[in-house]
Design a protein around this motif. Structure first.
Motif, PDB file in Angstrom:
ATOM      1  N   LEU A 188      41.755  40.009  36.004  1.00  0.00           N
ATOM      2  CA  LEU A 188      41.618  38.603  36.359  1.00  0.00           C
ATOM      3  C   LEU A 188      40.397  38.381  37.235  1.00  0.00           C
ATOM      4  O   LEU A 188      39.588  37.477  36.988  1.00  0.00           O
ATOM      5  CB  LEU A 188      42.876  38.135  37.102  1.00  0.00           C
ATOM      6  CG  LEU A 188      44.067  37.725  36.254  1.00  0.00           C
ATOM      7  CD1 LEU A 188      45.281  37.500  37.142  1.00  0.00           C
ATOM      8  CD2 LEU A 188      43.759  36.473  35.463  1.00  0.00           C
ATOM      9  N   ILE A 215      45.682  38.025  29.124  1.00  0.00           N
ATOM     10  CA  ILE A 215      46.720  38.175  30.143  1.00  0.00           C
ATOM     11  C   ILE A 215      48.097  38.119  29.496  1.00  0.00           C
ATOM     12  O   ILE A 215      48.966  38.953  29.773  1.00  0.00           O
ATOM     13  CB  ILE A 215      46.591  37.061  31.206  1.00  0.00           C
ATOM     14  CG1 ILE A 215      45.271  37.216  31.960  1.00  0.00           C
ATOM     15  CG2 ILE A 215      47.769  37.092  32.170  1.00  0.00           C
ATOM     16  CD1 ILE A 215      44.956  36.040  32.860  1.00  0.00           C
ATOM     17  N   MET A 249      45.713  44.086  35.271  1.00  0.00           N
ATOM     18  CA  MET A 249      45.717  42.637  35.215  1.00  0.00           C
ATOM     19  C   MET A 249      45.121  42.017  36.467  1.00  0.00           C
ATOM     20  O   MET A 249      44.386  41.025  36.391  1.00  0.00           O
ATOM     21  CB  MET A 249      47.142  42.111  35.016  1.00  0.00           C
ATOM     22  CG  MET A 249      47.655  42.224  33.599  1.00  0.00           C
ATOM     23  SD  MET A 249      46.575  41.422  32.402  1.00  0.00           S
ATOM     24  CE  MET A 249      45.537  42.794  31.896  1.00  0.00           C
ATOM     25  N   SER A 258      48.807  41.264  27.466  1.00  0.00           N
ATOM     26  CA  SER A 258      49.040  42.434  28.310  1.00  0.00           C
ATOM     27  C   SER A 258      50.436  42.414  28.913  1.00  0.00           C
ATOM     28  O   SER A 258      51.129  43.439  28.939  1.00  0.00           O
ATOM     29  CB  SER A 258      47.987  42.501  29.423  1.00  0.00           C
ATOM     30  OG  SER A 258      46.714  42.723  28.884  1.00  0.00           O
TER      31      SER A 258
END
Length: 230
Positions: A129, A81, A125, A84
């Motif tokens: 997630l 994360i 994302m 990114s």
């Protein structure tokens, strides 16, 4: 575990984390190119090249989950994360800086190639997630239920479920933002999901080989994991 083995375990963990992060970031940068692939005349896939490195992320998290445990797998997800969003910042700043007259890549070409990358990263994302944490949760659920047996079961159950969530979520967001037309949603969803299912089935032997090798290397029992904390 002896000190030399512990150090080796750290190095292997870092290599796996690097593979994971690289695959994730690159998949978001190259997603705008689409191609078709005729699978032995059975089905013609129409998918983004960004999907090619993405299944590697699920294989890596399954390896880490099996050898290093749930906590280390979640740590890699969080590192992904951060990487990114950091790449998103670099893309944004690079797009804002005006190109020189002699630049081989001018502003319009750069924006055309990378302009939607920020939307892609954001969409990825959200999907990422959801999919990765579901993947890890399902993987460890089946690992507990089977007492560490039937590796193929938890690998495929977790990967196929999470890959569908990922494919659906990212396409829904990209269509909502206008990056992809809604008329292509169903076709891309089916192609993307079927491709990921195919890859999930094909990577099962690779997971078995990796787990077998690392268990022998670190003298681990069926349900035992490497503890990296000092």
């Amino acid at each position: 575990m002896e000190k030399s083995k512990k150090f080796l375990a750290y190095k292997i963990y870092l290599v796996l984390a690097a593979l994971f992060i690289t695959s994730l970031v690159v998949s978001n940068l190259i997603f705008q190119k689409f191609f078709s692939w005729n699978f032995f005349g059975i089905y013609t896939f129409e998918i983004s090249v960004g999907i090619l490195p993405y299944p590697i992320t699920f294989l890596v998290t399954d390896i880490i989950s099996e050898i290093y445990g749930k906590k280390k797998a979640n740590q890699v997800v969080i590192m992904g994360i951060f990487a990114s969003f950091f790449s998103l910042l670099i893309l944004y700043v690079s797009n804002m800086v005006p190109a020189t007259e002699w630049s081989p890549v001018n502003d319009s070409l750069y924006t055309k190639v990378f302009g939607f990358s920020s939307i892609a990263v954001f969409s990825s994302m959200i999907a990422y997630l959801l999919a990765q944490f579901v993947d890890i949760k399902i993987y460890h659920f089946w690992k507990r239920k089977t007492n560490g047996k039937h590796l193929w079961l938890r690998n495929n159950f977790s990967t196929i479920t999470s890959q569908f969530l990922d494919t659906f979520s990212v396409l829904f967001l990209l269509c909502s933002f206008g990056v992809i037309e809604w008329s292509l949603f169903s076709k891309l969803l089916l192609s993307g999901f079927l491709f990921k299912v195919l890859v999930a089935l094909l990577d099962t032997p690779m997971l078995y080989l990796a787990v077998y090798y690392f268990r022998r290397l670190f003298n681990l029992k069926a349900s035992e994991e490497v503890v990296l904390e000092v």
